[in-house]
Design an enzyme around this catalytic site. Sequence first.
Site, PDB file in Angstrom:
ATOM      1  N   ARG A  96      -9.323 -13.345  10.424  1.00  0.00           N
ATOM      2  CA  ARG A  96      -9.591 -12.458   9.290  1.00  0.00           C
ATOM      3  C   ARG A  96     -10.511 -13.157   8.292  1.00  0.00           C
ATOM      4  O   ARG A  96     -10.250 -14.287   7.879  1.00  0.00           O
ATOM      5  CB  ARG A  96      -8.282 -12.078   8.600  1.00  0.00           C
ATOM      6  CG  ARG A  96      -8.449 -11.350   7.259  1.00  0.00           C
ATOM      7  CD  ARG A  96      -7.089 -11.024   6.669  1.00  0.00           C
ATOM      8  NE  ARG A  96      -7.149 -10.466   5.327  1.00  0.00           N
ATOM      9  CZ  ARG A  96      -6.764 -11.108   4.222  1.00  0.00           C
ATOM     10  NH1 ARG A  96      -6.278 -12.349   4.301  1.00  0.00           N
ATOM     11  NH2 ARG A  96      -6.835 -10.527   3.051  1.00  0.00           N
ATOM     12  N   ARG A 118      -8.506  -3.980 -13.844  1.00  0.00           N
ATOM     13  CA  ARG A 118      -8.066  -5.026 -14.757  1.00  0.00           C
ATOM     14  C   ARG A 118      -8.175  -4.554 -16.207  1.00  0.00           C
ATOM     15  O   ARG A 118      -9.020  -3.701 -16.520  1.00  0.00           O
ATOM     16  CB  ARG A 118      -8.901  -6.305 -14.590  1.00  0.00           C
ATOM     17  CG  ARG A 118      -8.859  -6.883 -13.178  1.00  0.00           C
ATOM     18  CD  ARG A 118      -9.671  -8.162 -13.073  1.00  0.00           C
ATOM     19  NE  ARG A 118      -9.732  -8.658 -11.709  1.00  0.00           N
ATOM     20  CZ  ARG A 118      -8.785  -9.376 -11.128  1.00  0.00           C
ATOM     21  NH1 ARG A 118      -7.687  -9.684 -11.807  1.00  0.00           N
ATOM     22  NH2 ARG A 118      -8.914  -9.795  -9.879  1.00  0.00           N
ATOM     23  N   LYS A 165      -5.460  -0.383   5.074  1.00  0.00           N
ATOM     24  CA  LYS A 165      -4.398  -1.211   4.499  1.00  0.00           C
ATOM     25  C   LYS A 165      -3.499  -0.317   3.643  1.00  0.00           C
ATOM     26  O   LYS A 165      -3.966   0.289   2.680  1.00  0.00           O
ATOM     27  CB  LYS A 165      -4.992  -2.348   3.670  1.00  0.00           C
ATOM     28  CG  LYS A 165      -5.744  -3.368   4.508  1.00  0.00           C
ATOM     29  CD  LYS A 165      -6.440  -4.405   3.649  1.00  0.00           C
ATOM     30  CE  LYS A 165      -5.459  -5.302   2.925  1.00  0.00           C
ATOM     31  NZ  LYS A 165      -6.151  -6.337   2.128  1.00  0.00           N
ATOM     32  N   THR A 219       1.441 -10.364   4.936  1.00  0.00           N
ATOM     33  CA  THR A 219       1.767 -10.897   3.606  1.00  0.00           C
ATOM     34  C   THR A 219       3.081 -11.682   3.572  1.00  0.00           C
ATOM     35  O   THR A 219       4.133 -11.135   3.880  1.00  0.00           O
ATOM     36  CB  THR A 219       1.814  -9.823   2.501  1.00  0.00           C
ATOM     37  OG1 THR A 219       0.747  -8.896   2.673  1.00  0.00           O
ATOM     38  CG2 THR A 219       1.668 -10.474   1.133  1.00  0.00           C
TER      39      THR A 219
END
Length: 479
Positions: free
Chosen positions: A35, A76, A218, A276
């Site tokens: 990846r 953000r 994802k 993860t």
Amino acid sequence: MKRERRIKIIATLGPASATEEMCAKLFEAGVDVFRINMSHTQRETLHDKVAMLRGLEAKFRRPVGILADLQGPKLRVGSFGGDGGAMLEKGARFILDSDPAPGDVNRVYLPHPEILSALEPGHHLILDDGKLRLIVEQATPEQAVTKVLIGGRLSSRKGVSLPDTVIPVSALTEKDRSDAEVAAEVGVDWIALSFVQRPEDMAELRKIVRGRALALAKIEKPQAVARMEEIIDASDAIMVARGDLGVEMPLEKVPGTQKRLTRMARLKGKPVVVATQMLESMITSPVPTRAEVSDVATAVFEGADAVMLSAESAAGQYPVEAVTMMNRIAEEVENDAVYRSILDSQRNEPEATGADAIAKASHEIAETLNLKAICAWTSSGSTAFRIARERPNSTVIALTPNRATARRLTLVWGVHAIVTKDASDADDMAFRACKFAVREHYAKIGDRVIVVAGVPFGTPGATNMVRIAFVAQEHVAKA
């Protein structure tokens, strides 16, 4: 190189695995797909990384898969004045607005007008990877007045997650579009899209890629979970990205969500990757925790196509050990007495197509006769995908004239891909299937193998034939 497991291993490249020598060690330890995280990769260096990994193919004479993972939109807050942050007290009011002035204890700039327009009273905002939580009390396109549910220090440029809000913008940023184009151009095999919300996001990625790579969604937002079936239908594969998923939904809901996503993907015949923090402690420790071992084992028991290492291989102190440990766990689980019964209990009925019927028949024949290999001649890879959906107790040897197809199949459960010229006739098809089964150590003299193909040969999507072939001395001599 013969893997002694069906599930595949993905490892992330990074400072700890940046050299060809280290990548070779990782491949030998068990990595099937590498990846490349585009959040930390410049487009200008992508070609060199791909070229390095393609060098492994020549060295090991095996296809190597490459997954480019797009960054996705990074939401953000703006900057704070003073010391660069503010302490938000539980129960206090805090405003996010369209004013670019430095923030303070009462307010901060939110440089995303699309978020302010989409927020509604009752929506939650999660800041700094779950450390702070706010709830919207009043919302206008200029500002959102919130109440602090979980307080703490909020610093400049910390991330914002929106578990209740569908943002009316694409998951693809301009950087992502450019990165996807370059990744497809240099020949990566899979391109993953982060923060997918809707099937239209995957349609947009496919439009950019134009078949030059396969598209992986994802799943890391509640909005994607709510539309999982549509998104799986629009994708070539999915990833259960538990990091952000665990930030945007209660942690206790993540395991059940992982199982539902895995089973839905298996039902649809689409590869599913679990990712993860799988061996997180091995970033700094040569051995994992017992809980991490169980976590990896759960993904294997559920029949996931692949498990992924992130920081463990990208920046950890023990990248080879992490891959070796993941490989050992997978092999042990797949040899466990209950493993096969769990997979069989989740077996799905085939779709009403000739190709699916052939895939199911090949599985049942191999199971009845206890055959070690199903040899599938495939141009596009779809035959191998369909047989892998059955989760047979036999290795699927995918024989393909297309190197790109072989590389893409490195992500698919139980598939061992080989690049070879297409079969010329039925006898050549059976002969070379037996030859490769012997050469790759999946069969020996006296064994039988299943051969699946389409007639006329070389016609994509024409899977219509299954044959039992005997391995003879001549196959061993030619191997």
